[in-house]
Design a protein around this motif. Structure first.
Motif, PDB file in Angstrom:
ATOM      1  N   VAL A   1      12.160  13.344 -33.592  1.00  0.00           N
ATOM      2  CA  VAL A   1      13.561  13.073 -33.884  1.00  0.00           C
ATOM      3  C   VAL A   1      13.707  12.069 -35.037  1.00  0.00           C
ATOM      4  CG1 VAL A   1      15.606  11.910 -32.935  1.00  0.00           C
ATOM      5  CG2 VAL A   1      14.461  13.721 -31.629  1.00  0.00           C
ATOM      6  N   ALA A   2      13.030  10.925 -34.913  1.00  0.00           N
ATOM      7  CA  ALA A   2      13.159   9.891 -35.959  1.00  0.00           C
ATOM      8  C   ALA A   2      12.658  10.417 -37.298  1.00  0.00           C
ATOM      9  CB  ALA A   2      12.391   8.639 -35.553  1.00  0.00           C
ATOM     10  N   GLU A   3      11.579  11.216 -37.263  1.00  0.00           N
ATOM     11  CA  GLU A   3      11.019  11.756 -38.509  1.00  0.00           C
ATOM     12  C   GLU A   3      11.966  12.757 -39.170  1.00  0.00           C
ATOM     13  OE1 GLU A   3       6.236  11.597 -37.546  1.00  0.00           O
ATOM     14  OE2 GLU A   3       7.412  13.248 -36.733  1.00  0.00           O
ATOM     15  N   ASN A   4      12.668  13.543 -38.332  1.00  0.00           N
ATOM     16  CA  ASN A   4      13.652  14.471 -38.878  1.00  0.00           C
ATOM     17  C   ASN A   4      14.724  13.720 -39.671  1.00  0.00           C
ATOM     18  OD1 ASN A   4      13.964  17.570 -38.289  1.00  0.00           O
ATOM     19  ND2 ASN A   4      12.809  16.726 -36.560  1.00  0.00           N
TER      20      ASN A   4
ATOM     21  N   VAL B   1      13.251  12.249 -43.035  1.00  0.00           N
ATOM     22  CA  VAL B   1      13.098  13.214 -44.130  1.00  0.00           C
ATOM     23  C   VAL B   1      14.255  13.027 -45.121  1.00  0.00           C
ATOM     24  CG1 VAL B   1      13.326  15.676 -44.689  1.00  0.00           C
ATOM     25  CG2 VAL B   1      11.793  14.961 -42.861  1.00  0.00           C
ATOM     26  N   VAL B   2      15.433  12.743 -44.580  1.00  0.00           N
ATOM     27  CA  VAL B   2      16.612  12.547 -45.428  1.00  0.00           C
ATOM     28  C   VAL B   2      16.698  11.114 -45.955  1.00  0.00           C
ATOM     29  CG1 VAL B   2      19.137  12.526 -45.445  1.00  0.00           C
ATOM     30  CG2 VAL B   2      17.913  14.409 -44.344  1.00  0.00           C
ATOM     31  N   SER B   3      16.504  10.134 -45.069  1.00  0.00           N
ATOM     32  CA  SER B   3      16.689   8.739 -45.534  1.00  0.00           C
ATOM     33  C   SER B   3      15.641   8.357 -46.581  1.00  0.00           C
ATOM     34  CB  SER B   3      16.694   7.757 -44.358  1.00  0.00           C
ATOM     35  OG  SER B   3      15.549   7.908 -43.573  1.00  0.00           O
ATOM     36  N   ASN B   4      14.442   8.981 -46.504  1.00  0.00           N
ATOM     37  CA  ASN B   4      13.390   8.662 -47.468  1.00  0.00           C
ATOM     38  C   ASN B   4      13.745   9.058 -48.899  1.00  0.00           C
ATOM     39  OD1 ASN B   4      11.706   7.534 -45.593  1.00  0.00           O
ATOM     40  ND2 ASN B   4      10.495   9.396 -45.246  1.00  0.00           N
ATOM     41  N   ILE B   5      14.674  10.009 -49.061  1.00  0.00           N
ATOM     42  CA  ILE B   5      15.056  10.407 -50.421  1.00  0.00           C
ATOM     43  C   ILE B   5      16.469   9.946 -50.777  1.00  0.00           C
ATOM     44  CG2 ILE B   5      13.467  12.376 -50.540  1.00  0.00           C
ATOM     45  CD1 ILE B   5      16.048  14.149 -50.079  1.00  0.00           C
ATOM     46  N   SER B   6      17.066   9.093 -49.935  1.00  0.00           N
ATOM     47  CA  SER B   6      18.414   8.589 -50.227  1.00  0.00           C
ATOM     48  C   SER B   6      18.316   7.195 -50.829  1.00  0.00           C
ATOM     49  CB  SER B   6      19.248   8.507 -48.944  1.00  0.00           C
ATOM     50  OG  SER B   6      19.269   9.744 -48.311  1.00  0.00           O
ATOM     51  N   LYS B   7      19.294   6.879 -51.673  1.00  0.00           N
ATOM     52  CA  LYS B   7      19.272   5.577 -52.349  1.00  0.00           C
ATOM     53  C   LYS B   7      19.661   4.441 -51.419  1.00  0.00           C
ATOM     54  CE  LYS B   7      19.880   6.956 -57.151  1.00  0.00           C
ATOM     55  NZ  LYS B   7      20.924   7.848 -57.665  1.00  0.00           N
TER      56      LYS B   7
ATOM     57  N   ILE C   1      24.352  11.911 -41.321  1.00  0.00           N
ATOM     58  CA  ILE C   1      25.081  10.676 -41.661  1.00  0.00           C
ATOM     59  C   ILE C   1      24.170   9.546 -42.133  1.00  0.00           C
ATOM     60  CG2 ILE C   1      27.046  11.205 -40.164  1.00  0.00           C
ATOM     61  CD1 ILE C   1      25.953   9.161 -38.152  1.00  0.00           C
ATOM     62  N   VAL C   2      22.835   9.709 -42.033  1.00  0.00           N
ATOM     63  CA  VAL C   2      21.936   8.603 -42.377  1.00  0.00           C
ATOM     64  C   VAL C   2      22.026   8.251 -43.871  1.00  0.00           C
ATOM     65  CG1 VAL C   2      19.810   9.929 -42.856  1.00  0.00           C
ATOM     66  CG2 VAL C   2      19.667   7.603 -41.896  1.00  0.00           C
ATOM     67  N   LYS C   3      22.405   9.229 -44.699  1.00  0.00           N
ATOM     68  CA  LYS C   3      22.575   8.921 -46.125  1.00  0.00           C
ATOM     69  C   LYS C   3      23.928   8.268 -46.386  1.00  0.00           C
ATOM     70  CE  LYS C   3      22.661  13.639 -46.842  1.00  0.00           C
ATOM     71  NZ  LYS C   3      22.902  14.946 -47.518  1.00  0.00           N
TER      72      LYS C   3
END
Ligand code: ADP
Ligand code: ADP
Length: 227
Positions: free
Chosen positions: A100-103, A106-112, A151-153
């Motif tokens: 779950v956290a990794e899913n 995946v998005v937060s790692n490429i967000s500013k 919503i993490v981004k």
């Protein structure tokens, strides 16, 4: 206006020409929840895909938060999708081999400027499931993960295509209630496609797609909590 769609047109040419969007206008204020209703095949997904920058219109304009996304080149659209729009789909689209956290990461790692994984997990009520795999979760919980990922981004706009389409009534209520909470807590403008007329009661503004055009079907000053 936060979202302003004007004179949008889109056709598909597959032997025959299908005019999916003929002259679509749609306006939303920042922080609103909007619902798009309309029969299957009426162009709801096409409209949402153009607003989300995953498809292009033939004519007309889409303005989001003061940006004319219909003028964007491909690189600008990639950046727009990555930073400023969140997507939630009917079938969650989670990565089965990631926890779950990794899913979410995946998005937060490429967000500013991402939010913290723990913050979004807490917002969707899944702090205790962060190390589970999607298959170990119920449908409603998987949809909560997909909302956390969206919503993490910290997007300005959250687009949801039939987010409760695969869920039973009670689970749907929980997911809708969560979307209302996201709207209130993060100030996210939400636009949602649904077949369920009952869901329209939770929206500030309801749009109905008919013959390639949109009519504003209702404007609620008081929104009804999902539960
Ligand atoms: P809805 O979301 O309201 O069900 P869609 O936007 O998915 O409607 O589809 C609207 C119409 O456009 C349908 O007639 C569909 O068959 C057609 N359509 C959608 N995508 C394509 C495509 N990539 N190529 C050709 N026709 C398409
Ligand atoms: P969904 O969003 O429900 O997963 P799609 O957007 O992929 O569905 O497709 C919506 C509609 O558009 C369906 O009726 C599908 O048959 C039609 N469609 C999608 N892609 C094409 C295509 N390349 N050619 C013709 N019709 C298409």
């Amino acid at each position: 206006m936060f979202l302003s769609v004007s004179n949008l047109t889109k056709s598909y040419h597959t032997g025959i020409v299908t005019h999916v969007l003929k002259d679509v206008d749609l306006k939303m204020e920042r922080g609103q929840i909007g619902v798009i209703l309309g029969p299957s095949g009426s162009g709801k997904s096409t409209l949402m895909n153009i607003i989300g920058g995953v498809d292009r219109a033939d004519g007309g304009t889409v303005e989001v938060g003061g940006e004319h996304i219909t003028d964007f080149n491909d690189n600008q659209l990639v950046e727009y999708r990555r930073e400023r729009v969140g997507f939630v789909f009917q079938f969650y689209n989670l990565m089965p081999n990631l926890m779950v956290a990794e899913n979410i990461e995946v998005v937060s790692n490429i967000s500013k400027k991402p939010l913290k994984t723990d913050e979004v997990l807490s917002a969707v009520g899944l702090s205790d499931k962060k190390n589970r795999f999607p298959r170990e979760l119920s449908g409603g919980e998987q949809q909560r993960v997909s909302i956390a990922r969206a919503i993490v981004k910290n997007p300005k706009l959250l687009l949801c295509d039939e987010p409760t389409g695969a869920l039973d009534l009670e689970t749907s209520r929980g997911v809708l209630s969560l979307l209302q909470k996201v709207n209130a807590q993060f100030g996210t403008t939400i636009l949602m496609i649904t077949h369920n007329v009952a869901i329209a009661g939770m929206a500030h503004v309801v749009f109905r797609l008919r013959s390639g055009e949109v009519e504003e079907a209702a404007h609620n000053s008081e929104i009804i909590p999902a539960e």
